[in-house]
Each structure stands twice: as C-alpha cells, then as structure tokens.
Design a protein around this motif. Structure first.
Motif, mmCIF file in Angstrom:
data_model
loop_
_atom_site.group_PDB
_atom_site.id
_atom_site.type_symbol
_atom_site.label_atom_id
_atom_site.label_comp_id
_atom_site.label_asym_id
_atom_site.label_seq_id
_atom_site.Cartn_x
_atom_site.Cartn_y
_atom_site.Cartn_z
ATOM 1 N N SER A 280 0.604 -1.264 0.057
ATOM 2 C CA SER A 280 0.548 -0.446 0.465
ATOM 3 C C SER A 280 0.735 1.740 0.095
ATOM 4 O O SER A 280 0.105 2.277 -0.813
ATOM 5 N N GLU A 281 1.919 1.601 0.819
ATOM 6 C CA GLU A 281 3.396 2.378 0.967
ATOM 7 C C GLU A 281 3.173 2.436 -0.897
ATOM 8 O O GLU A 281 3.848 3.920 -1.509
ATOM 9 N N LEU A 282 4.213 1.201 -0.806
ATOM 10 C CA LEU A 282 4.573 1.383 -2.532
ATOM 11 C C LEU A 282 3.681 2.077 -3.644
ATOM 12 O O LEU A 282 3.763 2.984 -4.714
ATOM 13 N N GLU A 283 2.042 1.739 -3.848
ATOM 14 C CA GLU A 283 1.235 2.794 -4.184
ATOM 15 C C GLU A 283 1.314 3.920 -3.916
ATOM 16 O O GLU A 283 0.562 5.155 -5.082
ATOM 17 N N THR A 284 1.376 4.219 -2.688
ATOM 18 C CA THR A 284 1.240 6.139 -2.683
ATOM 19 C C THR A 284 3.126 6.719 -3.230
ATOM 20 O O THR A 284 2.446 7.214 -4.048
ATOM 21 N N VAL A 285 3.762 5.830 -3.708
ATOM 22 C CA VAL A 285 5.256 6.169 -4.072
ATOM 23 C C VAL A 285 5.120 6.592 -5.028
ATOM 24 O O VAL A 285 4.937 7.450 -6.111
ATOM 25 N N ASN A 286 4.089 5.611 -6.371
ATOM 26 C CA ASN A 286 3.439 6.044 -7.376
ATOM 27 C C ASN A 286 2.342 6.867 -7.551
ATOM 28 O O ASN A 286 3.048 7.337 -8.320
ATOM 29 N N ARG A 287 1.599 6.770 -6.588
ATOM 30 C CA ARG A 287 0.764 7.873 -7.179
ATOM 31 C C ARG A 287 1.462 9.749 -7.001
ATOM 32 O O ARG A 287 1.389 10.460 -7.142
ATOM 33 N N LEU A 288 2.024 9.372 -5.284
ATOM 34 C CA LEU A 288 2.545 10.710 -5.733
ATOM 35 C C LEU A 288 3.651 11.316 -6.555
ATOM 36 O O LEU A 288 3.982 12.293 -6.959
ATOM 37 N N GLY A 289 4.345 10.255 -6.570
ATOM 38 C CA GLY A 289 5.464 9.791 -7.985
ATOM 39 C C GLY A 289 7.060 10.063 -6.739
ATOM 40 O O GLY A 289 6.919 11.341 -5.497
ATOM 41 N N PRO A 290 8.249 9.689 -6.935
ATOM 42 C CA PRO A 290 8.639 9.521 -5.940
ATOM 43 C C PRO A 290 9.777 10.682 -5.767
ATOM 44 O O PRO A 290 10.692 11.347 -4.826
ATOM 45 N N LEU A 291 10.014 11.375 -6.461
ATOM 46 C CA LEU A 291 10.355 12.768 -6.764
ATOM 47 C C LEU A 291 9.942 13.711 -5.837
ATOM 48 O O LEU A 291 10.318 14.224 -5.307
ATOM 49 N N ASN A 292 8.659 13.499 -6.623
ATOM 50 C CA ASN A 292 7.519 14.321 -5.748
ATOM 51 C C ASN A 292 7.760 14.296 -4.013
ATOM 52 O O ASN A 292 7.522 15.069 -2.764
ATOM 53 N N LEU A 293 7.933 12.773 -4.022
ATOM 54 C CA LEU A 293 8.423 12.773 -2.190
ATOM 55 C C LEU A 293 9.603 13.353 -1.345
ATOM 56 O O LEU A 293 9.316 13.392 -0.290
ATOM 57 N N LEU A 294 10.761 13.184 -2.743
ATOM 58 C CA LEU A 294 11.385 13.577 -2.077
ATOM 59 C C LEU A 294 11.664 15.138 -1.773
ATOM 60 O O LEU A 294 12.045 15.766 -0.983
ATOM 61 N N LYS A 295 10.728 15.311 -2.439
ATOM 62 C CA LYS A 295 10.850 17.269 -2.632
ATOM 63 C C LYS A 295 9.975 17.517 -0.935
ATOM 64 O O LYS A 295 10.012 18.678 -0.436
ATOM 65 N N ALA A 296 8.889 16.714 -0.814
ATOM 66 C CA ALA A 296 8.280 17.569 0.302
ATOM 67 C C ALA A 296 8.688 17.578 1.557
ATOM 68 O O ALA A 296 8.783 18.090 2.489
ATOM 69 N N VAL A 297 9.884 15.866 1.462
ATOM 70 C CA VAL A 297 10.461 15.973 2.412
ATOM 71 C C VAL A 297 11.667 17.298 2.881
ATOM 72 O O VAL A 297 12.463 16.904 3.708
ATOM 73 N N ALA A 298 12.278 17.266 1.838
ATOM 74 C CA ALA A 298 13.242 18.822 1.760
ATOM 75 C C ALA A 298 13.198 19.570 2.266
ATOM 76 O O ALA A 298 12.240 19.612 2.466
#
Length: 298
Positions: A280-298
């Motif tokens: 389910s977390e993999l699906e979240t990464v796919n939905r958000l986009g992994p680069l957007n995930l990094l941007k959100a925490v950086a």
C-alpha cells in the motif's frame, strides 16, 4: 586519530561477522522485493518489506524494559554485531535490522549526539572504510532526517545497491553533472541541495582527505543555511540534513521532515533508493511520484 583498521581486511571482516551474527540470531535481515519507478527523467528503486514482525517485537521489548535512561544499542554494542575497531575514536557495528546486505554502522566510541556536527575524526574514520571496498557512506543528521538512534553513527553500504544495476539509481544524474570541481546544484532535483565531485588525488592519505572533505562539508552546510550552534559538548546543527558520499562525490540535502504520508525517507532516498513497509505504501509512492516525495521532505 590513531588508525586501528587493518588495510584490505574490512570487507572480509564484515562478511565473516555477518555469517556468525546470523548463526547467533543477532542479525535480522529484512527481506524485500524491489520495484522500479520513474519520474522527471530519473529512475528510482523502491524496496518493499516482506516481513517487519521481528523488528516490531524488538522495539516492543525495549519499550517495556524499566529504565530512566533511553536504550542505547551502541553503549556497549552487541559483541555479536561488532566488526572491528576503526580508530581510537570509532568502531564498526553491523546494522541489526538490515535491508541492504552487509550494512555497516561507523559509531563513536564515546557518546556523541547525532545532531552534533561531523568532525575531522568522523570523516577520517568514514574515509578509511570507503577505501576498503566499493561503497556509499551516508549520515542522517537528526530524527527529521531519518536517524533512529541518538548516538552518533555514520553508515556504509556496499555498491551496487541492487544486484545487476549501476552503483546507485541516480548514477546517470551524477555522470552528466558539469565537470567543474566546485560545489553546485543539479538541475533535475527540485529541492535545495549541494553536490560536488571530490578530487581524484584524495585516495592515498586519509588525514588529508578528511581535512578537505570536512572543509567542503562545512561550506555546504553554510550554502544551504545550516549553522553551527554552540553546545556545552561541541557544535550542533541548526537544522536536520542528509549527507552522502563516495570516493568520487559528496551530496548534502537539508530536511524539513522525516515522513511524507507516513513513508519515512532517510539519506538513501536521495540516491534514488526508497524503502516502504508494504504494497500500500508502494502504491502511495507511485501515486505521489518518488521525486515529489523527496521534494516534500527536503
């Protein structure tokens, strides 16, 4: 700093200790599958845990032990996980719950807080280990950067991170970076960071290498607005960050938070390697986009 590490022996010692730690039941590898995702012209590898029950049980056991002092797995370290003494200031310990095989922790012998700034001794110990086999060193500067322990520890994982792949998923990004020697930013990364190539002549002398890396590290911190805060036991960081380096390059990213939608990101995320607890977390990464995930925490 007095060097105790025997040149050319560390890889053999890591593998030998890994085998004995597994036999003793001290080392608990987290089995994973991995999946490839792409965004913004970059490739990401996402490891998905298959079973986290043992790690959860260990955390539960530690939380139920009566103590006024927080549990510190490094004072003293588990002898079944201890690999070797690196120097008069640092020793090496296997990561008890490793996702990457032969994952090594480079730990200060005496307690220093994980939010203390890195020192010449830290970089000399790390550089000695980096010279032993192809590897990636990294540091999670504070809980918001993914650090799970307060005792200062750097980390080392062998390369490549994934069998049959390039050393890291972001290798193509680093290969196409401008060939200049100075500190720069990489145009494909949409968040604040610093990156630089390291001079090729550093390999022979760990003390000289550590001095130059320390200087660049402090310059990078300043460039992203992280200042030294004086404490009674040394200088502390003013904000969390991740640091990654190989013998060829160095990369620093300031952090705003550890999690995005309950997915924890540590330093390895910034070379394109992510870890999630389930599908389910993999699906979240796919939905958000992994680069957007990094941007959100950086």
């Amino acid at each position: 700093m007095t060097q105790l590490l025997q040149s050319g022996k560390l890889w053999e010692q890591v593998r030998s200790r890994t085998e004995s730690a597994i036999a003793a039941g001290a080392l608990h590898t987290i089995a994973t599958d991995h999946h490839t995702l792409k965004q913004g012209g970059l490739e990401f590898m996402v490891r998905v845990a298959l079973n986290l029950k043992r790690k959860a049980l260990d955390k539960q056991e530690q939380s139920t032990k009566p103590s006024s002092v927080p549990f510190n797995p490094f004072l003293p370290p588990d002898p079944d996980l201890t690999v070797t003494h690196i120097s008069s200031t640092h020793l090496s310990v296997l990561n008890k719950f490793n996702v990457v095989e032969n994952h090594l922790l480079i730990v200060t012998r005496e307690f220093q807080h994980q939010e203390r700034l890195l020192t010449l001794d830290d970089f000399e110990a790390l550089w000695l280990c980096l010279g032993e086999y192809p590897s990636l060193g990294f540091y999670n500067g504070g809980a918001e950067a993914g650090a799970s322990q307060q005792h200062k520890h750097l980390q080392l994982v062998p390369l490549p991170l994934y069998p049959g792949e390039s050393a890291t998923p972001f290798d193509s990004l680093y290969a196409t970076a401008p060939r200049e020697d100075g500190i720069q930013s990489l145009a494909q990364l949409p968040f604040l960071h610093c990156w630089c190539r390291l001079p090729s002549g550093l390999a022979g002398n760990s003390s000289t290498a550590a001095e130059q890396i320390l200087s660049r590290y402090l310059e990078m911190l300043n460039m992203v607005g992280i200042q030294a805060v004086n404490g009674t036991d040394g200088d502390y960081q003013s904000a969390p960050y991740n640091l990654l380096l190989t013998r060829d390059w160095m990369f620093l990213v300031p952090r705003s938070q550890e999690y995005c939608e309950n997915i924890s990101i540590n330093a390895l995320g910034f070379v394109g390697s992510l870890f999630v607890k389930d599908m389910s977390e993999l699906e979240t990464v796919n939905r958000l986009g992994p680069l957007n995930l990094l941007k959100a925490v950086a």
